[in-house]
Design a protein around this motif. Structure first.
Motif, PDB file in Angstrom:
ATOM      1  N   GLN A  52     157.229  -4.071  88.613  1.00 53.90           N
ATOM      2  CA  GLN A  52     156.182  -4.717  89.405  1.00 53.90           C
ATOM      3  C   GLN A  52     155.447  -3.644  90.198  1.00 53.90           C
ATOM      4  O   GLN A  52     156.047  -2.798  90.828  1.00 53.90           O
ATOM      5  CB  GLN A  52     156.786  -5.741  90.368  1.00 53.90           C
ATOM      6  CG  GLN A  52     157.501  -6.869  89.672  1.00 53.90           C
ATOM      7  CD  GLN A  52     156.564  -7.719  88.851  1.00 53.90           C
ATOM      8  OE1 GLN A  52     155.456  -7.987  89.285  1.00 53.90           O
ATOM      9  NE2 GLN A  52     156.997  -8.129  87.680  1.00 53.90           N
ATOM     10  N   ARG A  53     154.134  -3.696  90.152  1.00 50.54           N
ATOM     11  CA  ARG A  53     153.356  -2.723  90.902  1.00 50.54           C
ATOM     12  C   ARG A  53     152.099  -3.388  91.427  1.00 50.54           C
ATOM     13  O   ARG A  53     151.619  -4.360  90.873  1.00 50.54           O
ATOM     14  CB  ARG A  53     152.985  -1.534  90.037  1.00 50.54           C
ATOM     15  CG  ARG A  53     152.111  -1.888  88.869  1.00 50.54           C
ATOM     16  CD  ARG A  53     151.876  -0.654  88.003  1.00 50.54           C
ATOM     17  NE  ARG A  53     151.226  -1.043  86.783  1.00 50.54           N
ATOM     18  CZ  ARG A  53     149.924  -0.914  86.561  1.00 50.54           C
ATOM     19  NH1 ARG A  53     149.160  -0.398  87.487  1.00 50.54           N
ATOM     20  NH2 ARG A  53     149.397  -1.291  85.425  1.00 50.54           N
ATOM     21  N   LYS A  54     151.607  -2.843  92.503  1.00 51.02           N
ATOM     22  CA  LYS A  54     150.351  -3.329  93.046  1.00 51.02           C
ATOM     23  C   LYS A  54     149.232  -2.572  92.351  1.00 51.02           C
ATOM     24  O   LYS A  54     149.234  -1.355  92.294  1.00 51.02           O
ATOM     25  CB  LYS A  54     150.287  -3.089  94.550  1.00 51.02           C
ATOM     26  CG  LYS A  54     151.170  -3.991  95.334  1.00 51.02           C
ATOM     27  CD  LYS A  54     150.910  -3.806  96.799  1.00 51.02           C
ATOM     28  CE  LYS A  54     151.725  -4.782  97.592  1.00 51.02           C
ATOM     29  NZ  LYS A  54     151.494  -4.648  99.010  1.00 51.02           N
ATOM     30  N   ASP A  55     148.310  -3.287  91.828  1.00 51.30           N
ATOM     31  CA  ASP A  55     147.199  -2.620  91.180  1.00 51.30           C
ATOM     32  C   ASP A  55     146.016  -2.542  92.127  1.00 51.30           C
ATOM     33  O   ASP A  55     146.054  -3.013  93.249  1.00 51.30           O
ATOM     34  CB  ASP A  55     146.826  -3.302  89.867  1.00 51.30           C
ATOM     35  CG  ASP A  55     146.479  -4.775  90.058  1.00 51.30           C
ATOM     36  OD1 ASP A  55     146.626  -5.274  91.175  1.00 51.30           O
ATOM     37  OD2 ASP A  55     146.070  -5.406  89.086  1.00 51.30           O
ATOM     38  N   MET A  56     144.954  -1.936  91.658  1.00 50.89           N
ATOM     39  CA  MET A  56     143.784  -1.726  92.505  1.00 50.89           C
ATOM     40  C   MET A  56     143.129  -3.037  92.906  1.00 50.89           C
ATOM     41  O   MET A  56     142.621  -3.166  94.017  1.00 50.89           O
ATOM     42  CB  MET A  56     142.780  -0.843  91.774  1.00 50.89           C
ATOM     43  CG  MET A  56     141.706  -0.298  92.670  1.00 50.89           C
ATOM     44  SD  MET A  56     140.780   0.977  91.858  1.00 50.89           S
ATOM     45  CE  MET A  56     139.294   0.090  91.480  1.00 50.89           C
ATOM     46  N   THR A  57     143.167  -4.041  92.032  1.00 50.82           N
ATOM     47  CA  THR A  57     142.553  -5.322  92.345  1.00 50.82           C
ATOM     48  C   THR A  57     143.235  -5.972  93.536  1.00 50.82           C
ATOM     49  O   THR A  57     142.581  -6.499  94.432  1.00 50.82           O
ATOM     50  CB  THR A  57     142.624  -6.256  91.122  1.00 50.82           C
ATOM     51  OG1 THR A  57     142.033  -5.588  90.024  1.00 50.82           O
ATOM     52  CG2 THR A  57     141.898  -7.545  91.384  1.00 50.82           C
ATOM     53  N   THR A  58     144.565  -5.934  93.564  1.00 52.59           N
ATOM     54  CA  THR A  58     145.308  -6.511  94.681  1.00 52.59           C
ATOM     55  C   THR A  58     144.940  -5.817  95.981  1.00 52.59           C
ATOM     56  O   THR A  58     144.711  -6.475  96.994  1.00 52.59           O
ATOM     57  CB  THR A  58     146.821  -6.400  94.431  1.00 52.59           C
ATOM     58  OG1 THR A  58     147.127  -7.015  93.184  1.00 52.59           O
ATOM     59  CG2 THR A  58     147.613  -7.060  95.530  1.00 52.59           C
TER      60      THR A  58
ATOM     61  N   ILE B 209     149.477 -12.121 102.639  1.00 49.22           N
ATOM     62  CA  ILE B 209     150.194 -12.813 101.568  1.00 49.22           C
ATOM     63  C   ILE B 209     150.267 -11.897 100.346  1.00 49.22           C
ATOM     64  O   ILE B 209     149.259 -11.338  99.926  1.00 49.22           O
ATOM     65  CB  ILE B 209     149.488 -14.135 101.198  1.00 49.22           C
ATOM     66  CG1 ILE B 209     149.491 -15.079 102.393  1.00 49.22           C
ATOM     67  CG2 ILE B 209     150.158 -14.784  99.993  1.00 49.22           C
ATOM     68  CD1 ILE B 209     148.674 -16.334 102.174  1.00 49.22           C
ATOM     69  N   ASN B 210     151.450 -11.761  99.770  1.00 49.44           N
ATOM     70  CA  ASN B 210     151.632 -10.880  98.619  1.00 49.44           C
ATOM     71  C   ASN B 210     151.663 -11.632  97.296  1.00 49.44           C
ATOM     72  O   ASN B 210     151.974 -11.056  96.267  1.00 49.44           O
ATOM     73  CB  ASN B 210     152.917 -10.073  98.783  1.00 49.44           C
ATOM     74  CG  ASN B 210     152.785  -9.049  99.881  1.00 49.44           C
ATOM     75  OD1 ASN B 210     151.725  -8.492 100.096  1.00 49.44           O
ATOM     76  ND2 ASN B 210     153.862  -8.808 100.597  1.00 49.44           N
ATOM     77  N   ALA B 211     151.390 -12.913  97.295  1.00 49.98           N
ATOM     78  CA  ALA B 211     151.422 -13.703  96.066  1.00 49.98           C
ATOM     79  C   ALA B 211     150.017 -13.797  95.472  1.00 49.98           C
ATOM     80  O   ALA B 211     149.045 -13.279  96.018  1.00 49.98           O
ATOM     81  CB  ALA B 211     151.959 -15.100  96.370  1.00 49.98           C
ATOM     82  N   ASN B 212     149.901 -14.491  94.363  1.00 42.95           N
ATOM     83  CA  ASN B 212     148.616 -14.723  93.726  1.00 42.95           C
ATOM     84  C   ASN B 212     147.841 -15.743  94.554  1.00 42.95           C
ATOM     85  O   ASN B 212     148.235 -16.890  94.659  1.00 42.95           O
ATOM     86  CB  ASN B 212     148.841 -15.234  92.300  1.00 42.95           C
ATOM     87  CG  ASN B 212     147.552 -15.378  91.545  1.00 42.95           C
ATOM     88  OD1 ASN B 212     146.478 -15.117  92.067  1.00 42.95           O
ATOM     89  ND2 ASN B 212     147.652 -15.798  90.313  1.00 42.95           N
ATOM     90  N   ILE B 213     146.733 -15.319  95.141  1.00 42.57           N
ATOM     91  CA  ILE B 213     145.994 -16.201  96.052  1.00 42.57           C
ATOM     92  C   ILE B 213     144.579 -16.443  95.576  1.00 42.57           C
ATOM     93  O   ILE B 213     143.667 -16.621  96.376  1.00 42.57           O
ATOM     94  CB  ILE B 213     145.997 -15.626  97.482  1.00 42.57           C
ATOM     95  CG1 ILE B 213     145.427 -14.218  97.513  1.00 42.57           C
ATOM     96  CG2 ILE B 213     147.375 -15.654  98.083  1.00 42.57           C
ATOM     97  CD1 ILE B 213     145.211 -13.689  98.902  1.00 42.57           C
ATOM     98  N   LYS B 214     144.386 -16.485  94.256  1.00 39.02           N
ATOM     99  CA  LYS B 214     143.029 -16.653  93.760  1.00 39.02           C
ATOM    100  C   LYS B 214     142.430 -17.994  94.165  1.00 39.02           C
ATOM    101  O   LYS B 214     141.240 -18.081  94.418  1.00 39.02           O
ATOM    102  CB  LYS B 214     142.975 -16.460  92.249  1.00 39.02           C
ATOM    103  CG  LYS B 214     143.738 -17.469  91.445  1.00 39.02           C
ATOM    104  CD  LYS B 214     143.635 -17.160  89.967  1.00 39.02           C
ATOM    105  CE  LYS B 214     144.480 -18.120  89.170  1.00 39.02           C
ATOM    106  NZ  LYS B 214     144.467 -17.793  87.755  1.00 39.02           N
ATOM    107  N   TRP B 215     143.237 -19.050  94.248  1.00 41.85           N
ATOM    108  CA  TRP B 215     142.698 -20.358  94.660  1.00 41.85           C
ATOM    109  C   TRP B 215     142.347 -20.357  96.139  1.00 41.85           C
ATOM    110  O   TRP B 215     141.374 -20.969  96.557  1.00 41.85           O
ATOM    111  CB  TRP B 215     143.687 -21.468  94.337  1.00 41.85           C
ATOM    112  CG  TRP B 215     143.760 -21.727  92.872  1.00 41.85           C
ATOM    113  CD1 TRP B 215     144.755 -21.353  92.021  1.00 41.85           C
ATOM    114  CD2 TRP B 215     142.777 -22.382  92.063  1.00 41.85           C
ATOM    115  NE1 TRP B 215     144.453 -21.734  90.743  1.00 41.85           N
ATOM    116  CE2 TRP B 215     143.241 -22.375  90.739  1.00 41.85           C
ATOM    117  CE3 TRP B 215     141.551 -22.968  92.335  1.00 41.85           C
ATOM    118  CZ2 TRP B 215     142.529 -22.936  89.694  1.00 41.85           C
ATOM    119  CZ3 TRP B 215     140.843 -23.519  91.289  1.00 41.85           C
ATOM    120  CH2 TRP B 215     141.327 -23.507  89.988  1.00 41.85           C
TER     121      TRP B 215
END
Length: 113
Positions: free
Chosen positions: A29-35, A94-100
């Protein structure tokens, strides 16, 4: 001649193809530039809301803003803009997927502005 055992093939999804594997074969698991870019955007939006309200309203003492639009830009309205800034800062943590959540913020900005 030495006998070689067959190599284990690890199934990876398209999303994981670029992600490196750990020594036990799991996707690292890695943080990418988009995050990082989204997080920086939320921080910038929060600081703009809070800092902009405090700067332009002169810490809620500038009556010119209140007179320009007494309904939306009352001291209560300005305070609520600063509260939205706090919501943006909270979303940055928040470190989760927050697109919504990001979509909800964008929709609110389209309606409000």
């Amino acid at each position: 001649m030495r006998h070689q055992s067959p190599k284990l093939v690890v199934h990876r999804t398209l999303r994981d193809k670029a992600a490196p594997l750990t020594s036990n074969g799991r996707v690292r698991q890695r943080k990418d530039m988009t995050t990082n870019l989204v997080k920086a955007g939320f921080i910038a939006a929060g600081l703009m809301n809070i800092g902009g309200v405090l700067l332009f309203s002169r810490a809620f003492t500038n009556t010119a803003i209140n007179n320009a639009d007494p309904v939306v830009m009352s001291n209560f309205g300005l305070l609520m803009i600063a509260v939205w800034g706090l919501a943006y800062l909270g979303a940055a943590a928040i470190n989760a997927n927050i697109k919504w959540l990001a979509g909800a913020f964008a929709l609110e900005k389209l309606v409000y502005v």
